[in-house]
Design a protein around this motif. Sequence first.
Motif, PDB file in Angstrom:
ATOM      1  N   LEU A  73     -30.684  10.256  53.781  1.00 18.64           N
ATOM      2  CA  LEU A  73     -29.666  10.564  52.777  1.00 18.64           C
ATOM      3  C   LEU A  73     -29.156  12.001  52.910  1.00 18.64           C
ATOM      4  CD1 LEU A  73     -31.432   8.882  49.717  1.00 18.64           C
ATOM      5  CD2 LEU A  73     -29.954   7.837  51.434  1.00 18.64           C
TER       6      LEU A  73
ATOM      7  N   ARG B 158     -26.897  10.512  46.514  1.00 19.73           N
ATOM      8  CA  ARG B 158     -28.289  10.620  46.951  1.00 19.73           C
ATOM      9  C   ARG B 158     -29.229  10.047  45.918  1.00 19.73           C
ATOM     10  NH1 ARG B 158     -29.741  15.131  50.794  1.00 19.73           N
ATOM     11  NH2 ARG B 158     -31.907  14.819  50.275  1.00 19.73           N
TER      12      ARG B 158
ATOM     13  N   THR C 111     -29.070  -4.919  50.691  1.00 19.28           N
ATOM     14  CA  THR C 111     -28.482  -3.577  50.714  1.00 19.28           C
ATOM     15  C   THR C 111     -27.098  -3.574  50.051  1.00 19.28           C
ATOM     16  OG1 THR C 111     -27.727  -4.094  52.950  1.00 19.28           O
ATOM     17  CG2 THR C 111     -29.715  -2.757  52.765  1.00 19.28           C
TER      18      THR C 111
ATOM     19  N   GLN D 153     -24.537   4.365  55.230  1.00 16.83           N
ATOM     20  CA  GLN D 153     -25.973   4.560  55.253  1.00 16.83           C
ATOM     21  C   GLN D 153     -26.703   3.245  54.984  1.00 16.83           C
ATOM     22  OE1 GLN D 153     -27.662   7.370  56.224  1.00 16.83           O
ATOM     23  NE2 GLN D 153     -29.200   5.771  56.249  1.00 16.83           N
ATOM     24  N   ARG D 154     -26.138   2.461  54.076  1.00 13.38           N
ATOM     25  CA  ARG D 154     -26.735   1.153  53.788  1.00 13.38           C
ATOM     26  C   ARG D 154     -26.693   0.249  55.007  1.00 13.38           C
ATOM     27  NH1 ARG D 154     -23.538   0.573  48.983  1.00 13.38           N
ATOM     28  NH2 ARG D 154     -24.661   1.376  47.191  1.00 13.38           N
TER      29      ARG D 154
ATOM     30  N   GLU E 152     -32.248   2.988  44.894  1.00 14.34           N
ATOM     31  CA  GLU E 152     -32.039   1.725  45.617  1.00 14.34           C
ATOM     32  C   GLU E 152     -33.077   1.533  46.720  1.00 14.34           C
ATOM     33  OE1 GLU E 152     -28.154   1.094  47.239  1.00 14.34           O
ATOM     34  OE2 GLU E 152     -27.200   1.505  45.307  1.00 14.34           O
ATOM     35  N   LEU E 153     -33.292   2.607  47.479  1.00  9.12           N
ATOM     36  CA  LEU E 153     -34.244   2.527  48.589  1.00  9.12           C
ATOM     37  C   LEU E 153     -35.652   2.241  48.090  1.00  9.12           C
ATOM     38  CD1 LEU E 153     -33.419   5.321  51.177  1.00  9.12           C
ATOM     39  CD2 LEU E 153     -33.643   2.872  51.580  1.00  9.12           C
TER      40      LEU E 153
ATOM     41  N   GLY F 292     -22.157   6.531  51.754  1.00  9.53           N
ATOM     42  CA  GLY F 292     -23.298   5.802  51.213  1.00  9.53           C
ATOM     43  C   GLY F 292     -23.348   4.365  51.710  1.00  9.53           C
ATOM     44  N   GLN F 293     -22.183   3.766  51.837  1.00 11.53           N
ATOM     45  CA  GLN F 293     -22.125   2.381  52.352  1.00 11.53           C
ATOM     46  C   GLN F 293     -22.520   2.343  53.827  1.00 11.53           C
ATOM     47  OE1 GLN F 293     -18.084   1.826  51.240  1.00 11.53           O
ATOM     48  NE2 GLN F 293     -18.569   1.149  49.155  1.00 11.53           N
TER      49      GLN F 293
ATOM     50  N   ASP G  19     -28.594   7.927  43.491  1.00 15.10           N
ATOM     51  CA  ASP G  19     -28.443   6.479  43.380  1.00 15.10           C
ATOM     52  C   ASP G  19     -29.164   5.768  44.516  1.00 15.10           C
ATOM     53  OD1 ASP G  19     -26.915   6.956  41.189  1.00 15.10           O
ATOM     54  OD2 ASP G  19     -24.984   6.562  42.160  1.00 15.10           O
ATOM     55  N   LEU G  20     -28.923   6.254  45.733  1.00 12.22           N
ATOM     56  CA  LEU G  20     -29.518   5.598  46.899  1.00 12.22           C
ATOM     57  C   LEU G  20     -31.035   5.767  46.947  1.00 12.22           C
ATOM     58  CD1 LEU G  20     -26.917   6.116  49.752  1.00 12.22           C
ATOM     59  CD2 LEU G  20     -27.598   3.992  48.693  1.00 12.22           C
TER      60      LEU G  20
END
Length: 327
Positions: A162, A170, A122, A141-142, A176-177, A138-139, A172-173
Amino acid sequence: MKQIIEIEAIEKQFGDHVIIPPLSLDIQEGEFLTILGPSGCGKTTLLRMIAGFEAPTDGTILLSGQAIENLPPYKRDMNLVFQHYALFPHMTVEKNVRFGLQMKNVPEKEQKERAEEAMRLTQLTEFRSRKPSQLSGGQQQRVAIARAIVNNPKVLLLDEPLGALDFKLRKDLQRELKSLQRNLGITFIYVTHDQEEAMSMSDRIAVMNQGRIEQIGAPKEIYHEPKTMFVATFIGENNIFADGDACVAIRPEKVKVRPSEEPNALGYRLGRIEDTEFIGNAEKLYIRDTATAELIVAYQQGEESRHWHIGDFVYVGWSKEDEVTLR
Ligand SMILES: Nc1ncnc2c1ncn2[C@@H]1O[C@H](COP(=O)(O)OP(=O)(O)OP(=O)(O)O)[C@@H](O)[C@H]1O
Ligand SMILES: [Mg+2]
């Protein structure tokens, strides 16, 4: 593909209020399944029943073939990332991630290794010593996600993870997700009311409305072949016309517009442009059919888009094969 979760006729009532009428749903091992629906349709309730935080009024849930509806959440081999995730504010990132393992008395060395791996996946390694208040949204959330994957669950349930973040983050994540899910090979059940998010991330989308699943399928199938009026109008934009007893839907990007000065060779309808909107990748035209007074929305992209003006008369039409019949 193998089914990992089989939901059979589960039902939820609060008092004498039916929130979810009997609902059945099979989830494949390793898939990214999104439950998409408007606020209040029962998404969180469904997820909480799968996770074990809410008891179904009736019905069964199988995880790898075993009935689990009577098991407490911690015995279900799944993890839920809540809509409003709560990190421990006084603990560092690393301690937050390790907390669940500590509670389960996982040996110290294994705790450390697993937390290390979860933070690496993450991208939190460099923030390991910070407290949640020293992290961006965002961090944080990670961290919530790291805290879930550290348990190596078979299934990860994510409830609008998100939702609180701004648009760019959103996006970006989301990527990533999605790549995290691919790499881990874990089954994700992801809840959102954002149709774009659902489209871009999912293997399959279950569209939910008033406690019912109206349609389930791959994003393209849901978009191009909506089965019901709700699905046709909730996902993207659609023009809806009555056609005898049925209704047909036609996407605005499939609607063609021709200048009224040219011959009407294709037998299009005559309309008048009532309004135009620039939406970035297209020009959106609102066209009023002069004969039926129906409003037709058309997107004009690239070379098709010329300078249309409000008040212009135009011919407007589409191919019959682009129409989708709804039930
Ligand atoms: N504990 C409860 N008691 C009574 N009614 C409840 C309870 N929890 C949820 N509900 C009702 O059940 C319905 C579905 O709620 P739920 O939270 O599942 O919706 P949702 O789809 O997750 O919505 P949102 O997108 O806003 O999070 C709502 O009408 C809600 O008011
Ligand atoms: Mg919810």
